[in-house]
Scaffold this active site. Structure first.
Site, short mmCIF file in Angstrom:
data_model
loop_
_atom_site.label_atom_id
_atom_site.label_comp_id
_atom_site.label_asym_id
_atom_site.label_seq_id
_atom_site.Cartn_x
_atom_site.Cartn_y
_atom_site.Cartn_z
N THR A 199 37.71 18.84 -7.97
CA THR A 199 37.53 19.91 -6.99
C THR A 199 38.65 19.87 -5.95
O THR A 199 39.25 20.89 -5.61
CB THR A 199 36.17 19.78 -6.28
OG1 THR A 199 35.15 19.82 -7.27
CG2 THR A 199 35.96 20.89 -5.27
N TRP A 236 41.96 20.83 -7.56
CA TRP A 236 42.00 22.25 -7.92
C TRP A 236 42.54 23.09 -6.76
O TRP A 236 43.19 24.09 -6.95
CB TRP A 236 40.58 22.71 -8.29
CG TRP A 236 40.52 24.16 -8.70
CD1 TRP A 236 40.81 24.68 -9.93
CD2 TRP A 236 40.14 25.28 -7.90
NE1 TRP A 236 40.63 26.03 -9.94
CE2 TRP A 236 40.23 26.42 -8.70
CE3 TRP A 236 39.74 25.41 -6.56
CZ2 TRP A 236 39.93 27.70 -8.22
CZ3 TRP A 236 39.45 26.68 -6.08
CH2 TRP A 236 39.54 27.80 -6.91
N HIS A 237 42.26 22.65 -5.52
CA HIS A 237 42.66 23.44 -4.36
C HIS A 237 44.15 23.42 -4.11
O HIS A 237 44.66 24.25 -3.38
CB HIS A 237 41.90 22.96 -3.11
CG HIS A 237 40.51 23.48 -3.06
ND1 HIS A 237 39.48 22.86 -3.71
CD2 HIS A 237 39.98 24.57 -2.46
CE1 HIS A 237 38.37 23.55 -3.52
NE2 HIS A 237 38.64 24.58 -2.77
N GLY A 238 44.84 22.45 -4.69
CA GLY A 238 46.29 22.45 -4.51
C GLY A 238 46.91 21.16 -4.99
O GLY A 238 46.25 20.13 -5.05
#
Lengths: 446, 472
Positions: free
Chosen positions: B321, B324-326
């Protein structure tokens, strides 16, 4: 419309979820159900909504295509984006996307109206400022400035100090006078928690720098500030400049420093040249409902006796009343018989009616009086409204170092300059190293 | 193109909606595919090919998964894996390649230094969202949660569906499977969609952008003007900005979906009223949480296994998670940070919090979330630590000064608006009013139109930049 239990399971936090009654989806579903349930009864309101919103979107879209493009925004003092060139190359490079975005925003129908709507909305939310302009009391609109750049200030002041020493060595008296920004002078109109925001600090730094580099200067902030405290209108409410009255008070100080005798205010006749001056901070703030400033010209009995020559190769005053162009050494000079270019009173930028705006070189003489001393004024635009006072005493050469780059010492010697006045606003001193050029041609050891 | 722009509203939306409703029902998916490709291609004229590639790959994989899932599970499985590998490969290359290589090069092996960094390969917009969506298609078919879509235009329309294309919500195929074949178009649904869209736009433009402008001012604080008050105020505004930005965008997507006849799931559910981190993550970016739960957590065994394996699963999900954001370490840290709190809550904290007064657990949640945003916003950890220092009085000029005090004073009403807008209150009041009667509903319609004009005004103004000192 019923969502199965599996759809509204929590995400894997590992903690067994408490049985929740409402979830995002169940809430949304319930509300949607309500709307669908009221379908018939709310048809009128729904149709109205669609008509209003789609109507607004389509009307604006059509107007955007139909209305002619504007080239220049007087409000913003800038050229607006024009229709982008549509080509495959432009598209694939990603340029077109951005250009369409700029074009759309710049040419949007009723642009100024929307800017005003936004300013109004911000005002209603008590945000105290809009687009970087603080709403002060009594209609004073002041640009909010970050703490200025001390390094640039030092560069400028050091150059000024070197120049001052070099000029005085040659027997030319050289006076520096520094002008406050609006927030330095008119802080009584700013919100009290904000005050003059580090004004004392930056003027203290100026004091320290001049103390160590030996520059002697005249502080024009404090005397004007005490006038402002007394409630005198020394700066425009809607602009960053000082008013003619403010310029007069500064002129009195300057004349004393130059060793002359200033004329009394009563010796001048005031003319209200404009009642609807909307200045730079007004434009930025977008507060269309704020009242304008008047512009006052102070006339003297010998007002007709002056000639002003502005070096202007673009010949932008062509066709202006009382203006003729003359060529000398391949340069064009606009010749006026006044300090004022009244055509600007019909435009947005009315402050430019003083001396026609910013130019690198301006020469003002009194006709038929060859005995007067020549004062070289190194300046920014604050000097413009002081010229009608100073010109009573000296022939003036005004140089804006941002546009006129040359060795000023050389210039003084070649043009028989008797005295030099460096008149600068704190904003100019901290914004760019414009005065650095003063060091040019000073010779070694300076 | 983003929804909160003049060119979207007055060019793209105006044209697309007209086109969509002019054509007969049978062609609407084709129109949807075309306008969606135009939407994406407008901002990413080259990367649109990646999206087309992704559509074709998943269409083919999905076809074979559907063909073999009854007869040859192994073969079907192979196609699911192919789809996942290709999608994750695309995502991995564009999003993580440079990050991974530059980190590998920290190791002292000469051959690693020779790998090119490809630093100018830029991230295709929305790739994190659409690769996840397309993957869900083959997986859902494999699991029997959805039927094969034989019409490539309809499938393409699902992948490219412009409302949720670039910032979610992540729509799982099974949720729109039926809607792609048949969906309602009526005035009530369209009007409801318009209301949701305008509400989302107001959140984005009137709240998020203004909060963001405040945050930017404070973020730029330096050693000469940093204050404790300013640093905290800045973090607070950032927390509001990210919520209203993201949830506003989701609302706009959901609203546009409704206008086109789709019913997407909600993505946010008042996260800032949560009383624990567990609850927060049930309310924040729900579609992403659901995706990770359905396609990672549960396949790994979920919580129907030993406690140790369960904890391992939670760690994996949260590392992913975060990542996934960066492609940056701070996002990984951010994931780890939440993982730690979630585990603590699972082990003992939740029970403790339930016994506390509500405001204590609420305050705890908000503080944890606020520092979470601090981790999230600074990709440069050094800058982040400096800023954290400001919050606790390190390296500041004063506790407060004129600028910060003025900013606090002038945002009192705005902060109150932001707080109230973060609670369910406005929506519940709105529907109370809506139910009240015809007059109220007419007033709501007028109010929505006024909101639209107001948002337009803010958009126009954002390009309004007078040259204050163009000429002194």
């Amino acid at each position: 419309m019923d969502y199965a239990e599996k759809d509204i399971q929590p995400i894997p936090t590992g903690v067994p979820a408490k049985k929740e009654k409402i979830t995002a989806d169940s809430e949304a579903a319930r509300y949607l159900q309500m709307q669908m349930h009221l379908k018939k009864e709310s048809r009128g309101a729904d149709v109205l909504l669609i008509l209003l919103t789609l109507g607004f979107i389509y009307v604006m879209a059509i107007l955007f295509w139909v209305l002619p493009d504007a080239d220049f925004s007087a409000q913003e003092n800038r050229v607006l984006a024009s229709a982008p060139e549509i080509s495959a190359e432009n598209f694939f490079s990603g340029g077109l996307t951005e250009q369409v975005s700029d074009y759309m925003a710049d040419q949007f129908p009723f642009r100024d109206f929307f800017v005003g709507v936004k300013a109004f909305s911000e005002t209603v939310q008590l945000k105290g400022q809009n687009n970087g302009v603080i709403f002060g009391s009594d209609g004073y609109l002041t640009a909010r400035a970050d703490y200025p750049n001390e390094t640039i200030l030092k560069t400028n002041l050091d150059a000024a100090a070197k120049f001052q020493r070099a000029a005085e060595k040659k027997g030319i008296s050289c006076t520096a006078a520094f002008v406050g920004r609006k927030q330095d002078v008119c802080d009584r109109y700013l919100p009290s928690v904000y005050g003059s925001y580090y004004s004392d600090r930056i003027w203290g730094v100026l004091e320290d720098i001049t103390g160590s580099n030996g520059l002697s200067y005249l502080n024009l902030r404090d005397p004007l500030r005490s006038r402002a405290v007394d409630g005198e209108a020394v700066y425009y409410k809607t602009d960053h400049h000082w008013t003619s009255l403010g310029a007069y008070y500064a002129y009195v100080q300057v004349m004393e420093a130059l060793g002359g005798a200033p004329l009394a205010l009563g010796a001048f006749t005031a003319e209200e040249a404009s009642r609807d001056f909307y200045g730079t901070t007004w434009s930025a703030a977008g507060v269309k409902w704020a009242p304008p400033d008047p512009i006052v010209y102070y006339h003297y009995e010998d007002d007709d006796a002056y000639t002003m020559a502005i070096q202007d190769n673009t010949m932008q005053f062509e066709g202006y009343a009382g203006c003729t162009y003359k060529e000398r050494d391949g340069k064009q000079y606009a010749i006026f018989d006044s300090f004022y270019v009244r055509e600007f009173l019909e435009k947005k930028d009315q402050y430019a009616s003083f001396l026609g705006g910013n130019f690198g070189y301006t020469h003002i003489i009194k006709n038929g009086d060859g005995d007067r001393q020549t004062l070289l004024v190194l300046k920014d635009s604050f000097a413009h409204s002081m010229v009608p006072f100073l010109a009573r005493h000296y022939d003036l050469i005004l140089i804006d170092l941002r546009y006129y780059k040359a060795s000023m010492l050389q210039f003084c010697l070649e043009n028989d300059i008797d005295q030099v006045l460096m008149l600068y606003n704190m904003e100019t001193l901290t914004e760019g190293d414009y005065l650095k050029v003063l060091q040019a041609g000073l010779g070694k050891g300076e | 193109m983003v929804f909160s722009s003049l060119e979207f509203l007055f060019l793209y939306f105006a044209a697309s909606i007209m086109l969509y409703f002019i054509v007969p029902l049978a062609f609407r998916n084709v129109v949807l595919l075309i306008v969606s490709l135009a939407f994406y291609g407008w901002g990413e004229p080259i990367y649109v090919t990646i999206m087309l590639f992704s559509i074709i790959v998943d269409y083919i994989c999905g076809y074979f998964v559907g063909k073999y899932r009854e007869t040859d599970k192994k073969k079907a499985r192979r196609f699911v894996i192919t789809s996942a590998v290709i999608n994750l490969g695309i995502l991995g290359f564009f999003k993580y390649y440079t990050f991974i290589v530059s980190n590998l090069q920290l190791l002292p092996f000469a051959f690693l230094q020779k790998i090119p960094l490809l630093a100018d390969v830029k991230l295709p917009i929305g790739i994190s969202f659409y690769t996840f969506q397309t993957m869900s298609y083959t997986i859902d078919i494999y699991r029997g949660d959805a039927k094969v879509q034989h019409n490539i235009a309809s499938f393409g329309a699902y992948v490219t569906l412009f409302p949720q294309l670039i910032a979610g919500p992540i729509v799982r195929y099974q949720d729109v499977d039926d809607q792609l074949r048949c969906r309602p178009h009526n005035i009530a649904l369209f009007a409801s969609g318009m209301r949701t869209f305008i509400c989302g736009m107001a959140k984005k433009i009137l709240l998020a952008n203004c909060a963001g402008a405040m945050w930017e001012g404070f973020q730029a604080l330096s050693a000469t003007d940093a204050t404790v008050v300013g640093a905290w105020l800045g973090m607070l505004f950032y927390a509001f900005q990210i919520y209203f930005d993201f949830s506003g965008y989701s609302d706009m997507a959901i609203g546009l979906g409704k206008m086109l006849g789709f019913q997407f799931k909600e993505n946010f559910f008042y996260p800032y009223v949560s009383k624990s981190i567990t609850e927060f993550w049930r309310r924040w970016h729900i579609s992403m949480g659901t995706w990770f739960r359905e396609y990672v957590y549960i396949p790994l065994g979920g919580n129907r296994c030993s406690k140790l394996i369960n904890l391992r699963n939670i760690v994996i999900v949260w590392l992913l998670t975060g990542f996934w954001h960066g492609a940056s370490w701070n996002y990984v840290l951010w994931g780890v940070y939440y993982c730690i709190f979630l585990m603590m809550e699972k082990l003992f904290l939740q029970k403790l919090l339930q016994r506390m007064p509500a405001f204590v657990s609420h305050l705890y949640t908000l503080v944890v979330v606020l520092f979470g945003w601090w981790l999230f916003v600074f990709e440069d950890l050094g800058a982040g630590i400096t800023y954290l220092g400001y919050m606790f009085g390190q390296g500041v000029v004063a506790f407060s000064e004129a600028g910060a005090a003025f900013d606090l004073l002038r945002s009192v009403l705005f902060l109150a608006i932001l707080c109230i807008a973060s609670t369910p209150l406005p929506k519940r009041l709105f529907y109370k009013l809506y139910e009240k009667g015809k007059g109220a509903r007419v007033a709501i319609s007028a109010g929505c139109a006024v909101m639209l004009v107001l948002c337009t005004a803010y958009l126009v103004d954002s390009s309004y930049n007078p040259f204050l000192y163009f000429r002194f």
